[in-house]
Design a protein around this motif. Structure first.
Motif, mmCIF file in Angstrom:
data_model
loop_
_atom_site.group_PDB
_atom_site.id
_atom_site.type_symbol
_atom_site.label_atom_id
_atom_site.label_comp_id
_atom_site.label_asym_id
_atom_site.label_seq_id
_atom_site.Cartn_x
_atom_site.Cartn_y
_atom_site.Cartn_z
ATOM 1 N N MET A 1 -3.381 -18.847 1.734
ATOM 2 C CA MET A 1 -3.053 -18.916 0.380
ATOM 3 C C MET A 1 -2.226 -17.341 0.170
ATOM 4 S SD MET A 1 -5.510 -19.093 -2.856
ATOM 5 C CE MET A 1 -5.205 -19.560 -4.433
ATOM 6 N N GLY A 2 -1.179 -17.340 -0.593
ATOM 7 C CA GLY A 2 -0.562 -16.170 -0.993
ATOM 8 C C GLY A 2 0.892 -16.544 -1.606
ATOM 9 N N GLY A 3 1.371 -15.174 -2.134
ATOM 10 C CA GLY A 3 2.656 -15.545 -2.827
ATOM 11 C C GLY A 3 3.195 -14.265 -3.303
ATOM 12 N N ALA A 4 4.364 -14.193 -3.867
ATOM 13 C CA ALA A 4 4.879 -12.911 -4.261
ATOM 14 C C ALA A 4 5.934 -13.058 -5.260
ATOM 15 C CB ALA A 4 5.403 -12.135 -2.971
ATOM 16 N N TRP B 1 6.637 -9.742 1.868
ATOM 17 C CA TRP B 1 6.378 -8.717 0.904
ATOM 18 C C TRP B 1 5.116 -7.874 0.832
ATOM 19 C CZ3 TRP B 1 10.844 -7.437 -0.793
ATOM 20 C CH2 TRP B 1 11.891 -8.508 -0.816
ATOM 21 N N TYR B 2 4.005 -8.589 1.364
ATOM 22 C CA TYR B 2 2.961 -8.167 1.948
ATOM 23 C C TYR B 2 2.802 -7.006 2.985
ATOM 24 C CZ TYR B 2 0.153 -12.018 -0.450
ATOM 25 O OH TYR B 2 -0.238 -12.895 -1.475
ATOM 26 N N GLU B 3 3.906 -7.244 3.886
ATOM 27 C CA GLU B 3 3.996 -6.112 4.734
ATOM 28 C C GLU B 3 4.634 -4.939 4.143
ATOM 29 O OE1 GLU B 3 6.332 -8.126 8.037
ATOM 30 O OE2 GLU B 3 4.984 -9.880 8.071
ATOM 31 N N LEU B 4 5.539 -5.125 3.584
ATOM 32 C CA LEU B 4 6.478 -3.875 2.706
ATOM 33 C C LEU B 4 5.205 -3.054 1.802
ATOM 34 C CD1 LEU B 4 8.994 -2.205 2.493
ATOM 35 C CD2 LEU B 4 9.624 -3.983 0.530
ATOM 36 N N SER B 5 4.326 -4.047 1.170
ATOM 37 C CA SER B 5 3.399 -3.384 0.338
ATOM 38 C C SER B 5 2.545 -2.697 1.152
ATOM 39 C CB SER B 5 2.558 -4.572 -0.390
ATOM 40 O OG SER B 5 1.593 -4.128 -1.416
ATOM 41 N N TYR B 6 2.313 -3.036 2.439
ATOM 42 C CA TYR B 6 1.467 -2.214 3.467
ATOM 43 C C TYR B 6 1.849 -0.834 3.802
ATOM 44 C CZ TYR B 6 -1.199 -1.019 7.769
ATOM 45 O OH TYR B 6 -2.145 -0.406 8.638
ATOM 46 N N ILE B 7 3.352 -0.806 3.946
ATOM 47 C CA ILE B 7 4.024 0.367 4.411
ATOM 48 C C ILE B 7 3.725 1.156 3.163
ATOM 49 C CG2 ILE B 7 6.221 1.195 5.145
ATOM 50 C CD1 ILE B 7 6.780 -1.390 6.300
ATOM 51 N N THR C 1 2.007 5.678 -3.270
ATOM 52 C CA THR C 1 1.137 4.931 -3.147
ATOM 53 C C THR C 1 0.538 4.535 -4.715
ATOM 54 O OG1 THR C 1 -0.480 6.566 -3.070
ATOM 55 C CG2 THR C 1 -0.076 5.513 -1.074
ATOM 56 N N GLU C 2 0.542 3.076 -5.132
ATOM 57 C CA GLU C 2 0.434 2.640 -6.180
ATOM 58 C C GLU C 2 -0.796 1.822 -6.549
ATOM 59 O OE1 GLU C 2 3.811 0.175 -6.547
ATOM 60 O OE2 GLU C 2 5.011 1.681 -7.094
ATOM 61 N N ARG C 3 -1.377 2.199 -7.739
ATOM 62 C CA ARG C 3 -2.665 1.468 -8.266
ATOM 63 C C ARG C 3 -2.585 0.132 -8.124
ATOM 64 N NH1 ARG C 3 -4.218 -0.073 -12.923
ATOM 65 N NH2 ARG C 3 -2.478 1.204 -13.937
ATOM 66 N N GLU C 4 -1.568 -0.538 -8.269
ATOM 67 C CA GLU C 4 -1.155 -2.004 -8.493
ATOM 68 C C GLU C 4 -0.974 -2.602 -7.154
ATOM 69 O OE1 GLU C 4 0.467 0.114 -10.110
ATOM 70 O OE2 GLU C 4 0.400 -0.025 -12.188
ATOM 71 N N ASN C 5 -1.046 -1.898 -6.029
ATOM 72 C CA ASN C 5 -0.661 -2.385 -4.784
ATOM 73 C C ASN C 5 -1.679 -3.358 -4.183
ATOM 74 O OD1 ASN C 5 -0.483 -2.326 -1.674
ATOM 75 N ND2 ASN C 5 1.338 -1.085 -2.099
ATOM 76 N N VAL C 6 -1.286 -4.524 -3.497
ATOM 77 C CA VAL C 6 -2.380 -5.535 -3.046
ATOM 78 C C VAL C 6 -3.310 -4.932 -2.132
ATOM 79 C CG1 VAL C 6 -0.898 -6.305 -1.262
ATOM 80 C CG2 VAL C 6 -2.495 -7.986 -2.787
ATOM 81 N N TRP C 7 -3.102 -3.919 -1.618
ATOM 82 C CA TRP C 7 -3.931 -3.386 -0.392
ATOM 83 C C TRP C 7 -4.431 -2.114 -1.052
ATOM 84 C CZ3 TRP C 7 -3.709 -5.069 4.669
ATOM 85 C CH2 TRP C 7 -2.826 -5.957 5.098
ATOM 86 N N PHE D 1 8.090 -5.349 -6.597
ATOM 87 C CA PHE D 1 7.693 -6.562 -6.426
ATOM 88 C C PHE D 1 6.124 -6.617 -6.612
ATOM 89 C CE2 PHE D 1 7.942 -3.904 -2.412
ATOM 90 C CZ PHE D 1 6.740 -4.328 -1.932
ATOM 91 N N SER D 2 5.569 -7.877 -6.552
ATOM 92 C CA SER D 2 4.036 -8.074 -6.749
ATOM 93 C C SER D 2 3.567 -9.174 -5.846
ATOM 94 C CB SER D 2 3.634 -8.170 -8.226
ATOM 95 O OG SER D 2 2.464 -8.266 -8.418
ATOM 96 N N CYS D 3 2.342 -8.841 -5.241
ATOM 97 C CA CYS D 3 1.894 -9.739 -4.204
ATOM 98 C C CYS D 3 0.418 -10.268 -4.879
ATOM 99 C CB CYS D 3 1.594 -9.244 -2.958
ATOM 100 S SG CYS D 3 3.095 -8.594 -2.044
ATOM 101 N N TYR D 4 0.220 -11.816 -4.609
ATOM 102 C CA TYR D 4 -0.945 -12.193 -5.219
ATOM 103 C C TYR D 4 -2.212 -11.818 -4.475
ATOM 104 C CZ TYR D 4 -4.217 -15.890 -6.409
ATOM 105 O OH TYR D 4 -5.364 -16.568 -6.616
ATOM 106 N N GLN D 5 -3.100 -11.448 -5.278
ATOM 107 C CA GLN D 5 -4.394 -11.178 -4.369
ATOM 108 C C GLN D 5 -5.344 -12.068 -4.571
ATOM 109 O OE1 GLN D 5 -5.865 -7.777 -2.669
ATOM 110 N NE2 GLN D 5 -7.131 -9.838 -2.217
ATOM 111 N N PRO D 6 -5.740 -13.058 -3.662
ATOM 112 C CA PRO D 6 -6.720 -14.047 -3.796
ATOM 113 C C PRO D 6 -8.045 -13.436 -4.089
ATOM 114 C CG PRO D 6 -5.622 -14.469 -1.898
ATOM 115 C CD PRO D 6 -5.204 -13.054 -2.182
#
Length: 448
Positions: A230-233, A387-393, A429-435, A49-54
């Protein structure tokens, strides 16, 4: 004659024994059939999955918010109310809104709403496709969801047009389903992937703010200005056997609870016009009570699927004791869901929602860390917040192969939905992660 009498006396016992054996045989046969049916169902995987980074230019710090509402001619009492809510929201100075809402005067139009939604959706989908080198024409099922913005052509059609997807793609657009629409989309994708096995499904979850920024005076409608950001996944799911080796998660359970048959639940989040004929979303004071009732119903259905037998027995005994000794006032024992899950993603609907679930399910501080930090950094991004939360974990390096994660979402209607995923890969941990750029500074202490 004696043998006949003996047989007559034994006959009822034979009937009972035969009945018991038949019942047991039927139950065993039923379990075998259910097991075989379950085994035949294609497994459903979450590939990624991918989360939008404003961009930073969309940030809305408190000082900017105050300046905008003051210069926009907002009623002083309305300003004071919003400031009070924001001060207790659990938000940082980093949450974002679309550029048109920072203009003076605020610009609300369909064209600006389209600009917002396409920016969010296209960015999230592009990031996901580029990350895995996916050809858009490989997507078999497309599901988009935005509760309040439903243009023509639909959001899913906009995505098809942008990425030049196939003409025979099965596309759906969900509207009016509230913040829990993301898991409803997962449920729909699961059913479609099992019917149309060996397929790929793309889910795009977002919410638009432009047309729903409220400029009136009704406090219950002003809450949306303070809570939503603002956000999306974009989420990629599969039922293809060859994707098992590259999947991150396998869907274990999905339980949906809808309380719309109750008037109080149906009316607690409602789109309406205020006395000055200004449109807004009214959030009732009853929402926490309604959400609590919906959560109880949802976990009552989910509990037997996920809790260990020992924990179910303890919980059953506590309920029995309360009934036998009429200890109605005594607080019932809460099942220990930490024995069923390693991770929790609670919809970042607001500080009170997260704290309420933390308290009622007797969770630890670290269990709700992902939810609180998502609310702090990104605000309530509606259906995409999970999905932002799962991305944080993942970004914290906490997700391990074999771990189970419980996603809990709430939405208008009123709805409570749960999804249970099992990690089937070593997630690093991935380079593309929104965090990725800020995870080293989290968690942070949030002022009370």
């Amino acid at each position: 004659m004696a043998r006949i009498q003996e047989y007559i006396l034994m006959y009822p016992q034979l009937i009972i024994s035969t009945t018991i054996c038949s019942t047991m045989a039927a139950a065993i046969a039923g379990l075998i059939v259910m097991y075989l049916i379950h085994q035949r169902k294609p497994k459903v995987y979450l590939l990624d999955f991918s989360c939008y980074q404003p961009p930073n230019s969309c940030r809305l710090p408190m000082s900017m918010f105050l300046e905008n509402v003051l210069l926009d001619g907002t009623d002083p009492d309305s300003i004071a109310f919003q400031v009070k809510i924001l001060e207790n929201s659990g938000f940082s100075e980093e949450t974002c809104i679309p550029p048109s809402l920072t203009c003076l005067p605020i610009r609300k139009s369909v064209s600006f709403a389209l600009e917002e939604v396409t920016t969010v959706m296209f960015s999230a989908v592009s990031d996901l496709f580029e990350k895995h080198n996916i050809n858009p024409r490989a997507i078999d099922v497309l599901i988009s969801n935005s509760s309040l913005f439903c243009p023509t052509p639909s959001l899913s059609t906009l995505i098809i047009n942008k990425f030049r997807m196939r003409s025979n793609i099965k596309n759906f657009n969900l509207s009016g389903m509230g913040c829990s629409a993301g898991l409803i989309a997962v449920s729909l994708a699961k059913d479609l992937l099992r019917v149309h096995s060996n397929s790929l499904a793309l889910i795009v979850s977002t919410e638009t703010l432009v047309l729903n920024w409220y400029k009136g005076k009704v406090p219950s409608m002003l809450l949306t200005n303070c809570l939503f950001r603002m956000g999306g996944a974009a989420v990629l799911m599969s039922s293809r056997k060859q994707d098992k080796g590259r999947a991150k998660y396998e869907l274990q359970h999905l339980v949906r609870t809808n309380k719309a048959q109750e008037d109080q639940s149906h009316a607690c989040v409602f789109q309406d016009m205020d006395p000055e004929n200004k449109q807004g979303i009214s959030i009732s004071k009853d929402i926490l009570h309604v959400a609590g009732d919906a959560l109880k119903a949802n976990i009552s259905a989910l509990g037997p699927m996920v809790l260990p037998i020992s924990e179910q027995i303890r919980y059953g005994i506590s309920i029995l004791i309360r009934k036998i000794w009429s200890q109605r006032r005594r607080k019932p024992r809460i099942p220990n869901f930490k024995k069923a899950f390693e991770h929790f993603c609670i919809h970042a609907g607001g500080r009170a929602v997260i704290q309420g679930i933390e308290r009622n399910l007797e969770l630890r501080k670290e269990d709700v860390e992902a939810s609180k930090m998502t609310l702090y950094r990104f605000g309530n991004t509606s259906s995409s917040s999970l999905w932002y939360e799962l991305s944080y974990i993942e970004a914290k390096g906490k997700m391990k192969k074999g771990d189970r994660v419980w996603q809990i979402a709430f939405g208008s209607g009123f709805k409570c939905n749960s999804a249970v995923w099992k990690c089937v890969a070593n997630v690093g941990t991935e380079r593309e992660n929104v965090w990725r750029d800020i995870i080293h500074s989290y968690p942070v202490e949030i002022p009370n």
